[in-house]
Design an enzyme around this catalytic site. Structure first.
Site: not given
Length: 254
Positions: A58, A153, A155
């Site tokens: 992750n 997205y 940014a």
């Protein structure tokens, strides 16, 4: 002789799309490939196919990222190449007026925080090797904004680009190169999902591309290979646009 012979490479988000195409290309060029992803079945199958290592990770979780590097070093003894490719662009990331805080943060965590974590814990291993190459996936939207509202997205990719520049300068004297790949729209499962759910929104991406088509993942893999290899040995802190001319087009000819 391959361009990446005996190099150890981690690719995040490697089970599909650009990550998968790059893993295949890296392996063909002689690299020891670490397939890092959340998609265990597809990721493990790819690692077996390439004779590499699969690591469940992750990328937004600090401990998981640390474990990814530990598993890589245990298996292969070090790290030479890091391709920070994992990212998301969910439908609930839209206009700033409608995107909720939770949606904003989820995109920031996967797209930007993950690059921070992977660089933070990957660079020390490259320092031990006396150098390395990091390729971070930004986007053409980090250069020119977005034709389709996706506030978090856009940014996040601007942040990836700026971070890559800073790191590229900071670690240049240690022979650690950090470059930002800025793709245009690519024919990946992510884009195909967008077409399926919102064809009009997806089509707006294509109309601005002078070449009149989306890139294929293999074309991005070729660009990543260049940045990973010694062919780009004098490149760092760069903005590497591979967008079919999109950034240069004011009006696209019919």
């Amino acid at each position: 002789m391959g361009r990446l012979d005996n190099k150890v490479a981690i690719i995040t988000g490697a089970a599909s799309g650009i990550g998968r195409a790059t893993a295949v290309r890296f392996a063909a060029e002689g690299a020891k490939v670490v397939v890092a992803d959340l998609a265990d079945e597809a990721g493990a199958a790819l690692a077996v196919e390439l004779g590499g290592l699969y690591v469940h990770v992750n990328v937004a979780d600090e401990d998981s990222v640390k474990a990814m590097f530990a598993a890589t070093v245990e298996a292969y003894g070090g790290l030479d190449i890091l391709f920070n490719n994992a990212g998301i662009s969910p439908n609930d990331d839209d206009s700033i007026l409608t995107t909720g805080v939770e949606a904003w943060q989820r995109v920031q965590d996967v797209n930007l925080k993950s690059v921070y974590l992977c660089c933070k814990y990957g660079i020390p291993y490259m320092q031990q090797r006396g150098g390395g190459s990091i390729i971070n996936v930004a986007s053409f939207v980090a250069i020119m904004g977005s034709a389709t509202s996706q506030i978090s997205y856009t940014a996040s990719k601007g942040g990836v680009l700026s971070m890559s520049r800073e790191l590229g300068v900071q670690f240049a004297r240690e022979n650690i190169r950090v470059n930002a790949l800025c793709p245009g729209p690519v024919n990946t499962p992510l884009l195909q999902e967008l077409f399926a759910k919102d064809p009009e929104r997806a089509a707006r991406r294509l109309v601005h591309v002078p070449m009149g088509r989306f890139a294929e993942p293999e074309e991005m893999a070729s660009a990543v290979l260049f940045l990973a290899s010694d062919d780009s040995s004098f490149m760092t802190a760069s903005t590497f646009l591979v967008d079919g001319g999109l950034h240069a087009a004011y009006v696209t000819p019919l």
